[in-house]
Design a protein around this motif. Structure first.
Motif, PDB file in Angstrom:
ATOM      1  N   GLU A   1       0.832  -1.204   0.000  1.00 50.91           N
ATOM      2  CA  GLU A   1       0.000   0.000   0.000  1.00 50.91           C
ATOM      3  C   GLU A   1       0.864   1.250   0.000  1.00 50.91           C
ATOM      4  O   GLU A   1       1.820   1.364   0.774  1.00 50.91           O
TER       5      GLU A   1
ATOM      6  N   HIS B   1      -8.463   1.453  -1.255  1.00 54.67           N
ATOM      7  CA  HIS B   1      -8.929   1.936   0.042  1.00 54.67           C
ATOM      8  C   HIS B   1      -9.444   3.362  -0.112  1.00 54.67           C
ATOM      9  O   HIS B   1      -8.835   4.164  -0.843  1.00 54.67           O
TER      10      HIS B   1
ATOM     11  N   GLU C   1     -12.222   2.433   5.150  1.00 54.83           N
ATOM     12  CA  GLU C   1     -11.503   2.381   6.424  1.00 54.83           C
ATOM     13  C   GLU C   1     -12.083   3.413   7.386  1.00 54.83           C
ATOM     14  O   GLU C   1     -12.282   4.567   7.021  1.00 54.83           O
TER      15      GLU C   1
ATOM     16  N   ASP D   1      -4.338   3.173  -1.985  1.00 59.98           N
ATOM     17  CA  ASP D   1      -5.116   3.957  -1.027  1.00 59.98           C
ATOM     18  C   ASP D   1      -5.325   5.351  -1.604  1.00 59.98           C
ATOM     19  O   ASP D   1      -4.393   6.154  -1.715  1.00 59.98           O
TER      20      ASP D   1
END
Length: 276
Positions: free
Chosen positions: A142, A205, A248, A174
């Protein structure tokens, strides 16, 4: 490498504070859950049983916190072997870790950025390959948010591309981290996104951040996803298709229904791409 079934759809980060509501929610509310294996390996009792129940009902992905892929100390083989057993036990479909470091002679309890150099590319790629060998599966790394930049001989996107190629691993992209970094370090988030190798992207994400100032954003995971990040998600789907995407949220938890409404926004954008 052992083949791993892909994820699909929209998911939510599994946090212990959400366990009662997650266990009680309707089937089909989520397509997958993501947990940090570091926080669950060896956990028994009621919480361990709750995790096992959820893993039976909902596909699980795992996002590591402590492996310190870019660190100077040798990889923690005990953690890697424990992670492998955890992934096998719960039939985890995707394992990812941060492209950063978090330990030297002990845990630093933060995700620290790497220098963007050719030497760092070789160092972290070698460690990613070692981790993949121990786990016997591909992993995804990530892109992390960072506020102080170490030495940068390469641009961030060029460093990332070089690591992915050298390590032959996947990318967990992300989009909140991308937006935060672009504002804080003064680069074009859309141009960065357009330079990502599409064939490496296996998951996305999204999360909320704190607006400290027009030129300073803090990656908090403590609030709703902002419009600029939603716009990047739409752009990402245009490039990569409806990649599995996780919401998240780490604190300031609203009722689960509010989180599921945000997950619903992800699903709506994925449907638009599928039927566009």
């Amino acid at each position: 490498m052992t083949p791993v079934s892909p994820l699909s759809g929209a998911g939510l980060g599994l946090r212990r504070a959400l366990l009662p509501e997650l266990l009680a929610m309707d089937a089909g509310s989520l397509d997958f859950l993501e947990c940090a294996p570091d926080n669950w390996i060896g956990v028994g009792g009621a919480q361990g049983e709750a995790l096992a129940q959820l893993a039976e009902r909902i596909p699980l992905s795992c996002h590591g916190l402590s492996l310190s892929l870019g660190g100077p100390a040798p990889l923690d083989l005990g953690l890697l072997h424990g992670t492998r057993r955890f992934l096998e036990q719960h039939r985890v479909r995707l394992y990812s870790e941060h492209l950063s470091y978090c330990s030297d002679e002990g845990q630093l309890y933060d995700l620290l950025p790497l220098p963007f150099t050719e030497e760092a590319v070789r160092h972290v790629a070698r460690r990613i390959r070692q981790a993949q060998d121990v786990l016997e599966r591909r992993i995804a790394v990530e892109n992390v948010s960072y506020y102080a930049a170490p030495y940068q001989a390469l641009a961030e996107i060029d460093f990332l591309r070089a690591v992915l190629e050298e390590a032959d691993c996947d990318l967990l992209l992300d989009l909140n981290n991308l937006f935060v970094n672009a504002i804080n370090h003064g680069y074009d988030a859309v141009a960065w996104l357009d330079a990502v190798p599409a064939e490496r992207v296996v998951c996305l994400h999204v999360a909320g951040h704190y607006d400290e100032a027009p030129d300073l954003k803090i990656d908090t995971h403590g609030t709703r996803v902002k419009d600029d990040v939603w716009a990047l998600l739409t752009r990402a789907y245009g490039r990569f298709g409806p990649v599995p995407t996780l919401l998240e949220r780490d604190f300031n938890f609203p009722p689960l229904g509010e989180l599921l409404a945000e997950v619903g926004q992800i699903r709506s954008r994925q449907q638009e791409v599928r039927h566009g």
